[in-house]
Design a protein around this motif. Structure first.
Motif, PDB file in Angstrom:
ATOM      1  N   THR A  57       0.830  -1.201   0.000  1.00 17.57           N
ATOM      2  CA  THR A  57       0.000   0.000   0.000  1.00 17.57           C
ATOM      3  C   THR A  57       0.864   1.250   0.000  1.00 17.57           C
ATOM      4  OG1 THR A  57      -1.743  -1.175   1.185  1.00 17.57           O
ATOM      5  CG2 THR A  57      -1.838   1.225   1.212  1.00 17.57           C
ATOM      6  N   ASN A  58       1.924   1.245   0.787  1.00 27.56           N
ATOM      7  CA  ASN A  58       2.843   2.386   0.806  1.00 27.56           C
ATOM      8  C   ASN A  58       3.521   2.573  -0.550  1.00 27.56           C
ATOM      9  OD1 ASN A  58       2.236   2.842   3.488  1.00 27.56           O
ATOM     10  ND2 ASN A  58       3.998   1.700   4.246  1.00 27.56           N
ATOM     11  N   ILE A  59       3.950   1.485  -1.160  1.00 26.44           N
ATOM     12  CA  ILE A  59       4.588   1.555  -2.471  1.00 26.44           C
ATOM     13  C   ILE A  59       3.591   2.035  -3.518  1.00 26.44           C
ATOM     14  CG2 ILE A  59       5.626   0.163  -4.307  1.00 26.44           C
ATOM     15  CD1 ILE A  59       6.954  -1.460  -2.058  1.00 26.44           C
ATOM     16  N   PHE A  60       2.347   1.544  -3.443  1.00 23.91           N
ATOM     17  CA  PHE A  60       1.314   2.001  -4.372  1.00 23.91           C
ATOM     18  C   PHE A  60       1.146   3.518  -4.274  1.00 23.91           C
ATOM     19  CE2 PHE A  60      -2.989   3.337  -5.262  1.00 23.91           C
ATOM     20  CZ  PHE A  60      -3.223   2.775  -6.510  1.00 23.91           C
ATOM     21  N   PHE A  61       1.077   4.042  -3.067  1.00 21.03           N
ATOM     22  CA  PHE A  61       0.887   5.478  -2.884  1.00 21.03           C
ATOM     23  C   PHE A  61       2.070   6.272  -3.443  1.00 21.03           C
ATOM     24  CE2 PHE A  61       1.011   9.409  -0.353  1.00 21.03           C
ATOM     25  CZ  PHE A  61      -0.217   9.930  -0.723  1.00 21.03           C
ATOM     26  N   ILE A  62       3.283   5.790  -3.205  1.00 23.36           N
ATOM     27  CA  ILE A  62       4.472   6.472  -3.719  1.00 23.36           C
ATOM     28  C   ILE A  62       4.467   6.473  -5.244  1.00 23.36           C
ATOM     29  CG2 ILE A  62       6.995   6.305  -3.913  1.00 23.36           C
ATOM     30  CD1 ILE A  62       6.937   5.306  -0.972  1.00 23.36           C
TER      31      ILE A  62
END
Length: 146
Positions: A57-62
């Protein structure tokens, strides 16, 4: 425009569940910053979320922010105002309909160059099909013969 539909929906924008995970992650990190020895798990519906889900999820947001920002910078070469460029990318990337200014309800995307239309088309596909399935098409191993 940016917080879209629920998980599993084909609506545009960042899914509500991803925003919820991001907010809970920030809260957890602030708590750990204040209490370094604390062990805290992120939960949704009373169940702990695995670390891999939080990481993805963090990577998706970045990746979402990077694509959004780079799209705005790339279509800025057409020399339109920031509101038009920002909302053109927001409208296509989040699949939400019209933007503001020149791409508003009474305007269209016809005045953009072919290059900008290509960028906006990519944004539209990435927003609708999800980012990672579209990006995986540009990875060499995807096309390698088995």
């Amino acid at each position: 425009m940016f917080i879209g539909a629920c998980a599993g929906s084909t609506g545009g924008g960042i899914k509500v569940s991803r925003i919820l995970i991001l907010c809970k992650t920030v809260r957890k990190e602030l708590h750990i910053f204040l209490h370094p020895n604390a062990v805290k798990k992120i939960k949704m519906d009373g169940k702990a979320i695995p670390h891999e889900v939080v990481r993805s999820t963090n990577i998706f947001f970045i990746v979402y922010v990077l694509i959004f920002a780079s799209s705005i910078l790339l279509i800025a070469f057409d020399d339109f105002d920031l509101t038009t460029n920002f909302t053109a990318v927001a409208a296509t990337f989040n699949n939400i309909g019209p933007g503001l200014e020149l791409v508003g309800p009474t305007g269209n995307f016809g005045m953009f160059s072919w290059f900008s239309k290509l960028i906006l088309t990519f944004d539209m596909l990435a927003g609708r099909l999800e980012i990672f399935p579209l990006l995986i098409l540009f990875v060499r191993d995807t096309w390698k013969k088995f």
